[in-house]
Design a protein around this motif. Structure first.
Motif, short mmCIF file in Angstrom:
data_model
loop_
_atom_site.label_atom_id
_atom_site.label_comp_id
_atom_site.label_asym_id
_atom_site.label_seq_id
_atom_site.Cartn_x
_atom_site.Cartn_y
_atom_site.Cartn_z
N GLN A 7 0.99 -1.28 -0.13
CA GLN A 7 -0.10 -0.07 0.03
C GLN A 7 0.84 1.18 0.06
N LEU A 8 0.55 2.06 -0.81
CA LEU A 8 1.21 3.48 -0.95
C LEU A 8 0.29 4.79 -0.65
N VAL A 9 0.94 5.37 0.06
CA VAL A 9 -0.17 6.82 0.46
C VAL A 9 1.14 7.92 0.59
N GLU A 10 0.54 8.66 -0.53
CA GLU A 10 1.40 9.87 -0.81
C GLU A 10 0.80 11.19 0.34
N SER A 11 1.45 12.08 0.36
CA SER A 11 1.24 13.22 0.95
C SER A 11 2.18 14.57 0.93
N GLY A 12 1.65 15.76 0.99
CA GLY A 12 2.69 16.83 0.79
C GLY A 12 2.32 17.74 -0.46
N GLY A 13 1.38 17.40 -1.25
CA GLY A 13 1.05 18.22 -2.42
C GLY A 13 0.32 19.52 -1.85
N GLY A 14 0.15 20.50 -2.82
CA GLY A 14 -0.55 21.91 -2.50
C GLY A 14 -0.27 22.83 -3.35
N LEU A 15 -0.56 24.00 -3.03
CA LEU A 15 -0.38 25.18 -3.87
C LEU A 15 0.74 25.96 -3.45
N VAL A 16 1.53 26.45 -4.68
CA VAL A 16 2.94 26.92 -4.49
C VAL A 16 3.11 28.03 -5.56
N GLN A 47 11.57 15.75 -3.33
CA GLN A 47 11.92 17.20 -3.15
C GLN A 47 11.59 17.81 -4.32
N MET A 48 10.88 18.75 -4.55
CA MET A 48 10.81 19.67 -5.65
C MET A 48 11.18 21.04 -5.63
N ASN A 49 12.21 21.76 -6.18
CA ASN A 49 12.34 23.09 -6.33
C ASN A 49 12.26 23.88 -7.55
N SER A 50 12.38 25.04 -7.26
CA SER A 50 12.31 25.95 -8.61
C SER A 50 11.09 25.48 -9.46
N LEU A 51 10.11 25.21 -8.50
CA LEU A 51 8.76 24.73 -9.41
C LEU A 51 8.30 25.81 -10.65
N LEU A 69 7.24 16.07 -1.34
CA LEU A 69 6.13 15.09 -1.40
C LEU A 69 6.72 13.81 -0.56
N SER A 70 5.81 13.05 0.15
CA SER A 70 6.29 11.77 0.74
C SER A 70 5.30 10.58 0.19
N CYS A 71 6.05 9.56 0.08
CA CYS A 71 5.06 8.31 -0.02
C CYS A 71 5.59 7.19 0.88
N ALA A 72 4.71 6.85 1.78
CA ALA A 72 4.77 6.07 2.66
C ALA A 72 4.33 4.56 2.27
N ALA A 73 4.99 3.60 2.22
CA ALA A 73 4.74 2.11 1.86
C ALA A 73 4.49 1.34 2.93
N SER A 74 3.42 0.66 2.86
CA SER A 74 3.19 -0.46 3.97
C SER A 74 2.83 -1.86 3.27
N GLY A 75 2.68 -3.07 4.36
CA GLY A 75 2.58 -4.09 3.70
C GLY A 75 3.97 -4.93 3.08
N ARG A 76 4.00 -5.83 2.18
CA ARG A 76 5.01 -6.56 1.65
C ARG A 76 6.18 -5.65 1.28
N THR A 77 6.44 -4.73 2.06
CA THR A 77 7.60 -3.75 1.65
C THR A 77 9.13 -4.48 1.34
N PHE A 78 9.17 -5.82 2.01
CA PHE A 78 10.37 -6.30 1.73
C PHE A 78 10.69 -6.94 0.31
N SER A 79 9.38 -6.77 -0.30
CA SER A 79 9.62 -7.27 -1.85
C SER A 79 9.91 -6.16 -2.64
N MET A 80 9.97 -4.94 -2.25
CA MET A 80 9.98 -3.64 -3.12
C MET A 80 11.42 -3.64 -3.85
N TYR A 81 11.57 -3.53 -5.22
CA TYR A 81 12.59 -3.08 -6.00
C TYR A 81 13.08 -1.81 -6.43
N ALA A 82 12.23 -1.04 -6.61
CA ALA A 82 12.03 0.35 -6.73
C ALA A 82 10.91 1.10 -6.71
N MET A 83 11.04 2.10 -6.46
CA MET A 83 9.69 3.32 -6.28
C MET A 83 9.90 4.24 -7.09
#
Length: 126
Positions: free
Chosen positions: A3-12, A82-86, A20-34
């Motif tokens: 399961q993946l849950v993003e946060s941190g969006g908004g108006l700038v 991390q998003m700069n100079s948007l 932005l953040s993305c928190a993973a849960s569940g079978r995270t040991f199987s992750m190869y890349a994000m």
């Protein structure tokens, strides 16, 4: 399942920054890349960046290279963007996605990702 849950969006304002953040849960040991993708209104979803879970190897789309940085915290099973100079053209819904198990092909093809978050809106005003 992962399961993946993003946060941190908004108006700038243009030239500003967001993380932005993305928190993973569940079978995270199987992750190869994000990775992160984004989709602007009326456009197809496009690749932004990816990080290999074990080695930390990264890759970026040319449009964000030098402005965006992907990083990870393995202990927290979290990936950051991390998003700069948007710019106004960065406005989109940003999605976190995970590849599990093994390399599945081109990292910039969304069909090679197994799990997706719900997305978080990023709006950059001019």
């Amino acid at each position: 399942q992962v399961q993946l849950v993003e946060s941190g969006g908004g108006l700038v304002q243009a030239g500003g920054s967001l993380r932005l953040s993305c928190a993973a849960s569940g079978r995270t040991f199987s992750m190869y890349a994000m990775g992160w993708f984004r989709q602007a209104p009326g456009k197809e979803r496009e690749f932004v960046t990816i990080i290999r879970w074990s080695e930390g190897i990264t890759s970026y789309a040319d449009s964000v290279k030098g402005r965006f940085t992907i990083s990870k915290d393995n202990a927290k099973n979290t990936v950051y963007l991390q998003m700069n100079s948007l710019k106004p053209e960065d406005t989109a819904v940003y999605y976190c996605a995970a590849v599990t198990g093994r390399y599945k092909g081109r990292y910039n093809y969304d069909g090679n990702y197994d799990y997706w978050g719900q997305g978080t809106q990023v709006t950059v005003s001019s």
